[in-house]
Design an enzyme around this catalytic site. Structure first.
Site, PDB file in Angstrom:
ATOM      1  CG  ASP A   1     -28.322 -32.258  27.501  1.00 48.74           C
ATOM      2  OD1 ASP A   1     -27.562 -31.540  28.148  1.00 48.74           O
ATOM      3  OD2 ASP A   1     -27.921 -33.136  26.704  1.00 48.74           O
TER       4      ASP A   1
ATOM      5  CG  HIS B   1     -24.168 -28.739  18.302  1.00 43.05           C
ATOM      6  ND1 HIS B   1     -24.426 -27.610  19.055  1.00 43.05           N
ATOM      7  CD2 HIS B   1     -24.590 -29.790  19.050  1.00 43.05           C
ATOM      8  CE1 HIS B   1     -24.982 -27.963  20.197  1.00 43.05           C
ATOM      9  NE2 HIS B   1     -25.080 -29.282  20.225  1.00 43.05           N
TER      10      HIS B   1
ATOM     11  CG  ASP C   1     -21.089 -29.747  24.918  1.00 47.68           C
ATOM     12  OD1 ASP C   1     -21.989 -30.604  24.960  1.00 47.68           O
ATOM     13  OD2 ASP C   1     -21.292 -28.578  24.532  1.00 47.68           O
TER      14      ASP C   1
ATOM     15  NE  ARG D   1     -31.036 -33.032  24.503  1.00 51.94           N
ATOM     16  CZ  ARG D   1     -30.757 -32.301  23.427  1.00 51.94           C
ATOM     17  NH1 ARG D   1     -31.705 -32.081  22.524  1.00 51.94           N
ATOM     18  NH2 ARG D   1     -29.552 -31.811  23.242  1.00 51.94           N
TER      19      ARG D   1
ATOM     20  CE  LYS E   1     -26.485 -27.439  29.193  1.00 53.80           C
ATOM     21  NZ  LYS E   1     -27.060 -28.685  28.675  1.00 53.80           N
ATOM     22  CG  HIS E   2     -22.052 -25.072  27.188  1.00 54.98           C
ATOM     23  ND1 HIS E   2     -23.157 -24.260  27.120  1.00 54.98           N
ATOM     24  CD2 HIS E   2     -22.465 -26.317  26.826  1.00 54.98           C
ATOM     25  CE1 HIS E   2     -24.199 -24.968  26.708  1.00 54.98           C
ATOM     26  NE2 HIS E   2     -23.806 -26.216  26.521  1.00 54.98           N
TER      27      HIS E   2
END
Length: 414
Positions: free
Chosen positions: A125, A237, A310, A133, A224-225
């Site tokens: 990501d 999350h 995801d 990341r 995304k998403h």
């Protein structure tokens, strides 16, 4: 005696030939009007076997095919060849804990490629901004909201291309970016500055440009998403958001950037762990919804690329079903890539059992594996794994050109 037998046989053959000639339909002499060029009878078979994707698919076992659907996080800074081979993994996603130095990441991605039976999809990501990341090693490009503030899609394309070039140099060939959500809710706890903005037309232009930029770099991009995470007050999350957009509102607010991404040739689209009752009243998140993934994304929008879930370790997708069942339902809904299953063993075992029982048909499995192989073919890694080099990575990462571009975007976005 021998001569008599031969004579009798010849007379019998002559009699049969005469009878056949008498009963056969009359044939017109060949003319320019009735002469037809012969069509090679082997053409269909030759076409099938000449397709390299079909050739690879035909050699794969059911166990290998199931493994191709999985993209877990593997801990550590070196390749875990044992796990890759045990589950026949088709890909791995990298996180900051996997990232230390340029030479270490190059060794890691090369090790992952060496461990796989076929070339691996190695993802991350790298949206830039707050979700980066690999940010410790790469040029610090501003996030999507800053790029959106510039109003210049050319800058979105340039940043995506530069980001892709740096990832490619490290041996990463799939980026889970750009964000195609339209952030219409200022209280959105999970998207916010990760989006290009709150205007569907502007976001669409930026997303389409970014898709082309990633394509220029040779790295696959992921919008995304889907079907749109921009109007939530719940973080998927930690919970399951419900978006109460009508179908008309969805068409106007959420759909345009995804349509633009598809028109620009997006490689993959990531699902959202959200419920939009106007699109599917079942209460299942979009990740597990056949009406949303197969009916809407595949059918209505005509997307033919890879559908990625995801992360399957998020609470938004784990509220109704167990971790193994979630993986099965995602495939049945239309997903091709099962991202970050919380239990690799449960996900692999459950999907394999569903295939062997017929709950997931062989055809359905082959459809997903084919799309994943076609993505490799597009990236030029279907048959031969790429190999990163430290020299190339050091040349590209944080280059003067890329740092200059990052500064330009910051100035333009003020």
């Amino acid at each position: 005696m021998v001569r008599g037998i031969r004579t009798a046989r010849l007379l019998a053959i002559a009699t049969v030939m005469t009878a056949c000639a008498a009963t056969a339909p009359a044939q017109s002499p060949p003319t320019a009007a009735n002469v037809v060029s012969p069509r090679p009878s082997a053409a269909p078979a030759a076409t099938a076997t000449s397709d390299p994707v079909k050739q690879v698919l035909a050699r794969m076992s059911v166990e290998e095919k199931v493994g191709q659907l999985l993209m877990p996080v593997l801990p550590g800074t070196a390749a875990d060849a044992k796990t890759i081979r045990k589950y026949h993994l088709g890909g791995v996603i990298l996180f900051p804990d996997n990232i230390k130095t340029v030479s270490q990441v190059v060794a890691l991605t090369n090790g992952l490629q060496a461990a796989g039976k076929m070339p691996m999809l190695i993802g991350t990501d790298q949206e830039n901004g707050m979700v980066s990341r690999v940010g410790a090693l790469m040029t610090k490009f501003p996030g999507a909201s800053v790029i959106g503030d510039t109003g210049d899609p050319a800058l979105a394309r340039a940043v995506a291309e530069a980001t892709g070039e740096e990832l490619h140099a490290l041996g990463i060939n799939l980026d889970f970016a750009p964000v195609a959500d339209v952030n219409v809710n200022p209280r959105n706890p999970v998207i916010g500055p990760r989006a290009y903005g709150d205007d569907p037309a502007k976001v669409s232009a930026m997303v389409a440009a970014a898709v082309k930029g990633f394509a220029d770099s040779g790295v696959a991009a992921t919008a995304k998403h889907f079907p749109g995470h921009g109007d939530t007050t719940t973080d998927s999350h930690t919970g399951l958001p419900v978006i109460k957009h009508t179908r008309k509102q969805w068409e106007k607010l959420d759909a345009p950037p995804f349509k633009a991404a598809i028109a620009a040739g997006i490689d993959a689209i990531m699902t959202a762990h959200i419920v939009i009752p106007s699109l599917d009243p079942s209460g299942d998140p979009a990740t597990l919804s056949k009406p949303v993934l197969t009916g809407l994304l595949r059918g209505k929008l005509g997307f033919k690329g890879v559908i990625s879930t995801d992360a399957l370790n998020m609470e938004g997708v784990r509220t109704k079903y167990g971790d193994g069942e979630v993986a099965v339902r995602a495939v049945l809904a239309g997903a091709d890539l099962l991202l970050m299953p919380p239990s690799l063993d449960k996900a692999y075992g459950s999907v394999l059992a569903a295939v062997k029982s017929g709950r997931i048909s062989q055809q359905r499995l082959d459809e997903s594996v084919t799309r994943l192989l076609q993505l490799r073919q597009k990236l030029g890694i279907l048959r031969k794994a790429p190999e990163a080099t430290v020299a190339r990575a050091q040349e590209v990462l944080r280059s003067a050109e890329h740092r200059k571009l990052a500064a330009k975007v910051v100035r333009a976005g003020r």
